[in-house]
Design a protein around this motif. Structure first.
Motif, PDB file in Angstrom:
ATOM      1  N   LEU A  85       0.828  -1.209   0.000  1.00 47.16           N
ATOM      2  CA  LEU A  85       0.000   0.000   0.000  1.00 47.16           C
ATOM      3  C   LEU A  85       0.861   1.258   0.000  1.00 47.16           C
ATOM      4  CD1 LEU A  85      -2.830  -0.932   2.550  1.00 47.16           C
ATOM      5  CD2 LEU A  85      -3.096  -0.566   0.095  1.00 47.16           C
ATOM      6  N   SER A  86       1.914   1.255   0.800  1.00 48.17           N
ATOM      7  CA  SER A  86       2.752   2.448   0.868  1.00 48.17           C
ATOM      8  C   SER A  86       3.544   2.668  -0.415  1.00 48.17           C
ATOM      9  CB  SER A  86       3.708   2.358   2.068  1.00 48.17           C
ATOM     10  OG  SER A  86       4.703   1.388   1.873  1.00 48.17           O
ATOM     11  N   PRO A 140       6.620   0.897   6.492  1.00 44.99           N
ATOM     12  CA  PRO A 140       6.918   1.999   5.572  1.00 44.99           C
ATOM     13  C   PRO A 140       8.142   2.814   6.007  1.00 44.99           C
ATOM     14  CG  PRO A 140       4.600   2.001   6.208  1.00 44.99           C
ATOM     15  CD  PRO A 140       5.315   1.074   7.141  1.00 44.99           C
ATOM     16  N   TYR A 141       8.404   2.860   7.315  1.00 43.71           N
ATOM     17  CA  TYR A 141       9.537   3.653   7.810  1.00 43.71           C
ATOM     18  C   TYR A 141      10.858   3.118   7.259  1.00 43.71           C
ATOM     19  CZ  TYR A 141      11.057   7.196  11.213  1.00 43.71           C
ATOM     20  OH  TYR A 141      11.527   8.336  11.821  1.00 43.71           O
ATOM     21  N   ARG A 142      10.971   1.797   7.113  1.00 43.99           N
ATOM     22  CA  ARG A 142      12.196   1.211   6.587  1.00 43.99           C
ATOM     23  C   ARG A 142      12.464   1.679   5.158  1.00 43.99           C
ATOM     24  NH1 ARG A 142      14.796  -2.641   9.319  1.00 43.99           N
ATOM     25  NH2 ARG A 142      13.790  -3.653  11.100  1.00 43.99           N
ATOM     26  N   ALA A 143      11.410   1.871   4.364  1.00 40.58           N
ATOM     27  CA  ALA A 143      11.576   2.363   2.998  1.00 40.58           C
ATOM     28  C   ALA A 143      11.710   3.881   2.946  1.00 40.58           C
ATOM     29  CB  ALA A 143      10.388   1.917   2.138  1.00 40.58           C
ATOM     30  N   PHE A 144      11.217   4.565   3.968  1.00 39.19           N
ATOM     31  CA  PHE A 144      11.192   6.029   4.020  1.00 39.19           C
ATOM     32  C   PHE A 144      12.602   6.622   3.886  1.00 39.19           C
ATOM     33  CE2 PHE A 144      10.978   9.888   6.851  1.00 39.19           C
ATOM     34  CZ  PHE A 144      10.109  10.640   6.073  1.00 39.19           C
ATOM     35  N   VAL A 145      13.555   6.051   4.610  1.00 39.58           N
ATOM     36  CA  VAL A 145      14.926   6.568   4.596  1.00 39.58           C
ATOM     37  C   VAL A 145      15.549   6.373   3.226  1.00 39.58           C
ATOM     38  CG1 VAL A 145      17.209   6.371   5.655  1.00 39.58           C
ATOM     39  CG2 VAL A 145      15.154   6.156   7.064  1.00 39.58           C
ATOM     40  N   GLY A 146      15.355   5.197   2.629  1.00 36.66           N
ATOM     41  CA  GLY A 146      15.890   4.950   1.297  1.00 36.66           C
ATOM     42  C   GLY A 146      15.253   5.820   0.231  1.00 36.66           C
TER      43      GLY A 146
END
Length: 492
Positions: A85-86, A140-146
């Motif tokens: 979803l994110s 989603p936070y794990r993908a946020f930084v990348g």
């Protein structure tokens, strides 16, 4: 915005350009990652105190596993769905931040209500809400930084993330002990307080820290907009939404790379061992090390608090070791490094058969801290080169399923084992976790890393036009070790 037809997006701060990712300052890196401190604070409280809370409310040792089961069952569904979803979301708050905020609000509510539990059912329901909410924020936070950092700065960004995670876990684990010994707050359960006041105040603080740090990140760190909202909306209709997310997850499961399948077995036994530790370690310290005969005993509260200090120690070790892992893996390999770390964890848990001194227990936590550091990074470092970038969210969600499945297996089977084989001996359940880590260490040496060389090898979307490649930003979900380690070639 690249398209003049796209309406402007209203945000509290200026939106950075997606075409060129600007380097972040030290303050911006702090703002981006401070939410991890709150998430880990909440999880630290959960891991160090939930089994004790269940026992304070009347649970027996063989009932603990089934009381924990709702949380991993929820994660089994939430992680891949939220990841997908994110990948296909865009709104006033961006792509990932809506999920960070919703998860933060719900988790804070669960933490604030936990001290008011009067029944086991209520405590189990709030544990379910807390774990589900933390997953809504974390995936989603794990993908946020990348998404946001330029490649050359990701190592620095994830290093800051590791510090936040470690700091949150250390403070949360030790906080009940700090309140008791530093502020003379009661740590004894009573008729008026079924849950000790030290634990109650710790959960209140956890609610504040979890929500405030997430909100700070959401306010201070804007996201890159897609180049074409119309194209994103089309892709969202095709592959976003709950139904499509489930379908995408199923397709991705069926097309898992060989390396991912091998790592799945490693993860399965690793997390069976880790879950045994988290579920039984606090009451095991209270009863087997401190000698408490019931949860009403002062020795029980003292033992649970000491278990929190032990958790603080292994989390502190984890932070330090996480910066050494890239060097070790570069000199050997990721597989050997992870296997050795898991062996350290296995030795730590197996040694508890003979440990009877609370201070020696702190030394044993060094080995488990080494294993914990590797479990949070090395499997993802081995995975990153074998999954397609455009579906990193959904594949990472699926990979996290192999953290959840062993928790479910332990929750379903450990009750019978505790009742009929281990005779309610909580310390032996922790030792059993060491056996699982030993198996995982052996399986790690069998993993062969086969990197993606062309999109056609793994991508489920090889027919996409070139213009669609911009729709999902660089959603890399890497840890500090990944930027420093080259992808290994297959040794098969």
């Amino acid at each position: 915005m690249d398209s003049p037809q796209d309406p402007p997006i209203q945000t509290a701060v200026s939106i950075p350009s997606a075409s060129v990712k600007e380097e972040f300052t030290g303050l911006q890196l702090w703002n981006m990652n401070v939410g991890f401190l709150g998430i880990q604070f909440g999880w630290g409280l959960q891991m160090a105190n939930m089994s004790a809370i269940f026992e304070h409310l009347g649970a027996t040792a063989h009932q603990l596993p089934i009381l924990w089961i709702a949380a991993p069952l929820t994660g089994l569904f939430i992680q891949p769905v939220i990841g997908n979803l994110s990948d296909f979301t865009w709104g006033p708050l961006g792509r990932r931040r809506p999920y960070l905020l919703v998860g933060g609000i719900l988790a804070a509510l669960a933490l604030a209500l936990m001290p008011h539990c009067s029944t086991l059912l209520m405590a189990a329901a709030l544990l379910w809400l807390l774990d589900a909410s933390a997953n809504i924020s974390m995936v989603p936070y794990r993908a946020f930084v990348g998404d946001l950092l330029p490649k050359k700065q990701r190592t620095q960004g994830f290093a800051v993330q590791s510090l936040m995670v470690g700091a949150g876990a250390v403070v949360a684990s030790a906080f009940p002990w700090i309140l008791s010994h530093g502020f003379a707050i009661s740590n004894i359960a009573s008729v008026q307080h079924q849950i000790p006041q030290t634990v109650e105040l710790s959960f209140y603080l956890g609610a504040v820290v979890f929500l405030s740090t997430i909100v700070w990140t959401v306010i201070t760190t804007p996201e890159y907009p897609p180049k074409s909202l119309e194209a994103l909306e089309q892709r969202q209709e095709e592959r976003g939404g709950l139904r499509n997310s489930l379908q995408e997850s199923w397709k991705a499961i069926r097309s898992m790379p060989a390396t991912m399948r091998q790592l799945a077995w490693v993860q399965f036994f690793t997390w069976m061992g880790i879950f045994c530790f988290f579920m039984y370690f606090p009451p095991a310290v209270a009863r087997n090390i401190f000698g408490a005969t019931s949860q009403a005993s002062p020795l029980y509260s003292a033992g649970v608090e000491w278990a929190g200090l032990c958790c603080a120690v292994f989390n502190a070790v984890c932070v330090g070791v996480s910066f050494l892992l890239p060097l070790l893996a570069k000199r050997t390999s990721r597989q050997i490094t992870h296997s050795v770390c898991l062996l350290c964890g296995a030795a730590s848990l197996l040694s508890m058969v003979v440990i009877r001194d609370q201070y020696v227990l702190l030394i044993a936590m060094i080995g488990f801290g080494i294993a914990w550091a590797s479990a949070l990074s090395m499997p993802y470092a081995m995975l990153t080169g074998v999954i397609p970038d455009k579906q990193r969210g959904v594949f990472q969600g699926i990979f996290n399923i192999f953290v959840v499945l062993p928790e479910i297996a332990v929750a379903l089977g450990a009750g019978w084992v505790m009742q009929y084989l281990l005779h309610e001996n909580r310390l032996m359940a922790v030792v059993m976790g060491g056996v699982f880590l030993l198996v995982a260490a052996g399986l790690t040496l069998l993993v062969k890393i086969n990197p993606v060389t062309t999109p056609a090898e793994l991508s489920l979307d090889v027919e996409q036009p070139e213009k669609d490649k911009s729709l999902v930003a660089d959603n890399t979900d890497q840890l500090p070790v990944e930027e420093k380690l080259p992808v290994e070639k297959s040794r098969s």
